[in-house]
Write an enzyme that holds these catalytic residues in place. Structure first.
Site, PDB file in Angstrom:
ATOM      1  N   LYS A  82      44.109  36.615  41.701  1.00 49.34           N
ATOM      2  CA  LYS A  82      42.748  37.148  41.623  1.00 49.34           C
ATOM      3  C   LYS A  82      41.733  36.123  42.134  1.00 49.34           C
ATOM      4  O   LYS A  82      41.834  34.934  41.821  1.00 49.34           O
ATOM      5  CB  LYS A  82      42.458  37.524  40.167  1.00 49.34           C
ATOM      6  CG  LYS A  82      41.128  38.218  39.930  1.00 49.34           C
ATOM      7  CD  LYS A  82      41.032  38.655  38.471  1.00 49.34           C
ATOM      8  CE  LYS A  82      39.696  39.320  38.181  1.00 49.34           C
ATOM      9  NZ  LYS A  82      39.604  39.789  36.782  1.00 49.34           N
ATOM     10  N   SER A 157      37.524  44.023  36.699  1.00 47.40           N
ATOM     11  CA  SER A 157      37.325  43.232  37.905  1.00 47.40           C
ATOM     12  C   SER A 157      38.618  42.873  38.633  1.00 47.40           C
ATOM     13  O   SER A 157      38.573  42.243  39.694  1.00 47.40           O
ATOM     14  CB  SER A 157      36.570  41.942  37.546  1.00 47.40           C
ATOM     15  OG  SER A 157      37.328  41.167  36.637  1.00 47.40           O
ATOM     16  N   SER A 181      38.882  44.256  32.296  1.00 51.05           N
ATOM     17  CA  SER A 181      39.175  43.936  33.690  1.00 51.05           C
ATOM     18  C   SER A 181      40.649  43.958  34.050  1.00 51.05           C
ATOM     19  O   SER A 181      41.000  44.043  35.227  1.00 51.05           O
ATOM     20  CB  SER A 181      38.589  42.566  34.054  1.00 51.05           C
ATOM     21  OG  SER A 181      37.189  42.630  34.070  1.00 51.05           O
TER      22      SER A 181
END
Length: 325
Positions: A82, A157, A181
């Site tokens: 990520k 996210s 997320s």
């Protein structure tokens, strides 16, 4: 098996294939790169990609498997990290123009544990700017599309990670979770994201050392692959005061309980969150399908009151600590 179909195999089957010498890590890296070239542009899940670095690492892994000396349980598996998390040699932009040229000098602890187990960081995955939002759209890399319909959002996210897994660009990806997320993009993309308790995956880079609001976690296509990854990244670190000692085999086996023994409580709206009528209807149909298979299934009143306001304050504190400057 054709090289192109390797990208679709579960991570655990890839490792088994390496051990049996049916194919090599180099084969899998090439299959993932081909998949990225074919489907990557349509969903825009990945940011920085290091194809040549991955090829070099894969050849080294080929040699280890040939010699019967793999580094660890993930040796040769390409992964995505990520873009809020540092992987040495890769851009970590946080989706922000302020960090557009920020190349990480060292790995985040979770990433270093994955590399120590033999995994190959092939790409970074897209996020909203600074990880703020239930989408994965930012002014640096653009928007990640949903794998079922690229015109729709993939959640956030960790949306880039979830979308990449859903279309088989990579077998494993990292994620993190402050207010959903890991869970939201997993739900929207049809994969598995797990938010562990704050003590499970050490996070020395916490902006607030004693806050449990943000955690790191694994993302995979199914639970067996997720556990394979979780076994590698879990564990205490002295630089994270919230991490705690645990046996190395903590996630070696998860007991399967018969569905008929489960008592299930559910809520459509957590006590007042707005829900689209069509989604309510779909949810109710799923509950009706589950109910006959468990011991008890009943609606509960969460009555969480000012939950959203409380969360907003805690998240604002965390963001101010991380990005106030």
């Amino acid at each position: 098996m054709s090289t192109s179909s390797l990208a679709e195999l579960p991570a655990r089957d890839l490792v088994a294939g390496f051990a049996a010498r049916r194919f090599t890590p180099s084969d899998v890296v090439e299959a993932c790169l081909a998949r990225i070239a074919d489907l990557g542009p349509s969903i825009n899940a990945l940011t920085a990609i290091d194809a040549e670095g991955a090829r070099v690492a894969a050849r080294a892994s080929d040699a280890r498997w040939a010699a019967g000396t793999p580094l660890g349980p993930l040796d040769g598996l390409p992964i995505g990290v990520k873009d809020l998390q540092d992987a040495a040699g890769f851009l970590t932009t946080h989706g922000s123009p302020r960090f557009r040229a920020n190349v990480a000098r060292a790995d985040l602890l979770m990433v270093s544990r994955l590399r120590a187990a033999g995994s190959i960081v092939l790409a970074k995955t897209n996020v909203p700017e600074f990880g703020a939002g239930g989408n994965s759209r930012n002014p640096v890399w653009g928007a990640t599309g949903n794998p079922f319909d690229p015109r729709l959002l993939a959640g956030g996210s960790s949306g880039g990670s979830a979308a990449a897994l859903a279309v088989d660009l990579l077998p494993l990806c990292t994620g993190s979770d402050t207010g959903g997320s890991l869970r939201l993009p997993a739900a929207l993309c049809g994969i598995v994201g797990y938010r562990p308790s704050a003590d499970v995956v050490a996070h020395p880079a916490r902006p607030l050392g004693w806050s449990t609001i943000s955690v790191l976690g694994p993302m995979a296509r199914d639970m067996d692959d997720l556990l394979l990854m979780l076994r590698v990244i879990q564990g205490q670190d002295p630089d994270d005061p919230l991490s705690s000692p645990a046996p190395a085999n903590r996630f070696a086996h998860v007991d399967a309980r018969p569905l008929g023994t489960l008592r299930v409580g559910y809520s459509e709206d957590f006590g007042g969150v707005p829900v689209d009528p069509g989604i309510r209807e779909t949810f109710r149909s799923r509950i009706a399908a589950i109910a006959p298979h468990v011991a008890e299934c009943r609606e509960i009143d969460m009555a969480l009151g000012d939950m959203d306001r409380t969360f907003d304050i805690l998240r604002a504190e965390s963001f101010l600590a991380a990005f106030g400057k």
